[in-house]
Design a protein around this motif. Structure first.
Motif, PDB file in Angstrom:
ATOM      1  N   MET A   1       0.830  -1.184   0.000  1.00  0.00           N
ATOM      2  CA  MET A   1       0.000   0.000   0.000  1.00  0.00           C
ATOM      3  C   MET A   1       0.879   1.254   0.000  1.00  0.00           C
ATOM      4  N   GLU A  64      -0.951  -6.335   7.596  1.00  0.00           N
ATOM      5  CA  GLU A  64      -1.782  -5.218   8.077  1.00  0.00           C
ATOM      6  C   GLU A  64      -0.989  -4.353   9.050  1.00  0.00           C
ATOM      7  N   ASP A  67       1.230  -2.227   7.156  1.00  0.00           N
ATOM      8  CA  ASP A  67       0.480  -1.120   6.557  1.00  0.00           C
ATOM      9  C   ASP A  67       0.277   0.007   7.568  1.00  0.00           C
ATOM     10  N   ARG A  74      -2.471   6.928   0.768  1.00  0.00           N
ATOM     11  CA  ARG A  74      -3.589   5.990   0.865  1.00  0.00           C
ATOM     12  C   ARG A  74      -4.803   6.538   0.154  1.00  0.00           C
ATOM     13  N   SER A  75      -5.457   5.673  -0.577  1.00  0.00           N
ATOM     14  CA  SER A  75      -6.749   6.078  -1.106  1.00  0.00           C
ATOM     15  C   SER A  75      -7.721   6.118   0.075  1.00  0.00           C
ATOM     16  N   ARG A  77     -10.424   4.524   0.335  1.00  0.00           N
ATOM     17  CA  ARG A  77     -10.857   3.145   0.634  1.00  0.00           C
ATOM     18  C   ARG A  77      -9.821   2.442   1.503  1.00  0.00           C
ATOM     19  N   ASP A  78      -8.538   2.604   1.156  1.00  0.00           N
ATOM     20  CA  ASP A  78      -7.479   1.999   1.966  1.00  0.00           C
ATOM     21  C   ASP A  78      -7.497   2.549   3.378  1.00  0.00           C
ATOM     22  N   CYS A  79      -7.761   3.838   3.458  1.00  0.00           N
ATOM     23  CA  CYS A  79      -7.806   4.505   4.755  1.00  0.00           C
ATOM     24  C   CYS A  79      -8.831   3.845   5.660  1.00  0.00           C
ATOM     25  N   ARG A  81      -9.997   0.819   5.451  1.00  0.00           N
ATOM     26  CA  ARG A  81      -9.535  -0.518   5.842  1.00  0.00           C
ATOM     27  C   ARG A  81      -8.561  -0.395   7.018  1.00  0.00           C
TER      28      ARG A  81
END
Ligand SMILES: CNc1ncnc2c1ncn2[C@@H]1O[C@H](COP(=O)(O)O)[C@@H](O)[C@H]1O
Length: 480
Positions: A1, A64, A67, A74-75, A77-79, A81
């Motif tokens: 990521m 994780e 990450d 981070r997008s 969406r990634d944020c 998650r």
């Protein structure tokens, strides 16, 4: 990521250490900070280490954890998650209290004089946690931090180890590239952060570097654990030891009462920090869950809960789900702020503007018509530069809509959003704004001054804050 040398984040080339230092001296107001997004990265590691030592199966995978601790651009969406991962780690009341205490101390160390922290009450029966017990744990953590700040003798901070000017960025674990450097490998923050944890550790806290320290390390800036007001240092005092929090009603009830929602004694010097809490409705929540949060907020007004926020993954849920609960919040005398327009959602933003919350957050993705409506609404806007750039909601700092709104005279307040996830501080956000939008020092002072007006504090508290900010700015302007 993400990529460690993220150049969506141009902050290092935008501002100088001197500018950052000047911003650290400003008395600041933080109005948009999510508790779990403001967690110290090292604290997440510590909690996992403790659980691992206790033989527990870890709730996150190695990847994780990487990450979290290495970070990257981070997008959105990634944020989200990542927030789920953080929530999977922070499952005990003790962890929640610890994080709340550290976050308050970190903001105080960054010379934030008034903090409106927000968090989503969580019902997690598998951990014996209700929305109420979660929120009580947050309030307990805030109380602990305030008690410690209040009790800390003025000289305590000066006795703490300062971060060396040449401390490498790698001295800190980071959730984001802004403070990452190469990070993560070498027992991060233990040395640099030890003893300098935003003015020492509170009950249940262990040494872990604050965001201010991480930012300072990455900038090569020596950071005082407590950016004392200049008059205090002139008097040979490094830290103002008095702390206030809470409602004017509690203030009237007298000093020495405990916790947010009460007014602690004011010492001879300065108030350190006032803390209020907003309870967030997560967009994943249905009408009933949202109403439960509002009712909790209404019950806890005497403890410093002043409002309700709508936040969470902007790709999830629909405005109609929460409108009833937000109406109930308004009826109960709570103030409301809404995350709006983090992604393109014109109908929702139009509905939110028509509802007229007391404040809005973000508003990145507005078309010209909505932007015009926003301006004519004059609703104060919480703007989070680093968050918006790193999540790619805006293309770059100079292109951030701050510029247009500020030029139009729209009420705006600079905020951090998630200082842990994005490796930032409010001082850093001021420095970025100054550099990206070519703001003179006088404009920074005016931003700090105006922010008081957008707080959800009572009239009496606003007046006290106005005086406090004016006095400190006058001293800075006078070069004292
Ligand atoms: C990046 N921009 C953002 N947009 C929307 N919601 C956000 C957010 N950043 C944080 N949150 C909200 O705050 C929660 C974490 O703190 P608490 O567990 O509540 O303390 C996230 O799960 C999300 O709901």
């Amino acid at each position: 990521m993400g990529k460690p040398d993220n150049d969506g984040d141009l902050s290092h080339s935008l501002y100088t250490p001197e500018l950052l230092r000047a911003c650290q001296r400003l008395p600041k107001i933080e109005l948009h900070a999510h508790l779990n997004g403001s967690v110290r990265p090292q604290t997440i590691k510590d909690i996992l280490d403790e659980r691992s030592r206790a033989g527990e199966a870890l709730p996150v995978t190695e990847q994780e954890l990487a990450d979290i601790t290495v970070g990257g651009e981070r997008s959105l969406r990634d944020c989200f998650r990542l927030f789920d991962v953080i929530h999977a780690v922070t499952t005990t009341h003790a962890a929640i209290s610890r994080i709340a205490a550290e976050v308050v101390r970190d903001f105080a160390a960054d010379r934030v004089v008034y903090l409106e922290l927000r968090t989503t009450p969580k019902a997690r029966p598998e951990y014996g946690m209700t929305k109420e017990s979660y929120t009580q744990a947050v309030l307990d953590g805030i109380d602990a931090a305030l008690a410690q700040l209040r009790a800390a003798p003025p000289r305590a901070a000066s006795q703490q180890q300062l971060l060396p000017a040449d401390a490498p960025a790698a001295a800190a674990v980071a959730l984001s590239p802004a403070a990452a450097g190469s990070t993560a490998s070498a027992e991060p923050g233990r040395q640099a952060g030890a003893g300098a944890g935003a003015g020492g550790q509170g009950a249940g806290e262990v040494a872990s570097p604050s965001h201010a320290q991480m930012v300072a390390a990455s900038e090569g800036v020596v950071l005082s654990p407590r950016a004392a007001p200049s008059h205090a240092s002139a008097a040979g005092v490094d830290v103002a030891a008095s702390v206030s929090s809470g409602t004017s009603a509690a203030a009237a009830a007298g000093a020495g009462a405990k916790g947010p929602g009460t007014m602690a004694e004011s010492g001879p010097g300065e108030d350190v920090i006032t803390v209020k809490l907003l309870l967030s409705i997560d967009r994943r929540e249905d009408a009933a869950a949202a109403l439960e949060t509002v009712q909790l907020a209404a019950r806890l007004q005497s403890r410093g809960v002043v409002g309700v926020d709508l936040s969470g993954n902007p790709y999830v849920g629909a405005w109609s789900q929460w409108e009833g609960a937000l109406g109930a919040a308004r009826a109960a005398g709570l103030r409301v702020t809404l995350h709006a327009g983090e992604v393109v959602a014109p109908q929702e933003v139009a509905a939110m503007l028509a509802w007229r919350p007391e404040r809005l957050g973000h508003c990145c993705c507005l078309d010209a018509e909505l932007a015009a409506q926003l301006k004519s609404s004059a609703i104060p806007l919480e703007l989070c530069l680093t968050s918006n750039v790193l999540t790619q909601s805006v293309p770059s700092y100079p292109e951030h809509h701050f510029a247009e709104l500020y030029a139009a005279g729209h009420p705006v307040v600079l905020c951090t959003d998630d200082s842990g996830v994005f490796g930032t501080t409010l001082s850093r956000e001021y420095a970025i704004a100054a550099a990206a939008f070519k703001l003179p020092v006088s404009a920074l002072h005016e931003l700090a001054r105006q922010a008081v007006e957008y707080t959800f504090a009572s009239a009496a508290e606003k007046e006290r804050l106005r005086r406090l900010v004016a006095r400190e700015l006058a001293e800075l302007e006078g070069g004292l």
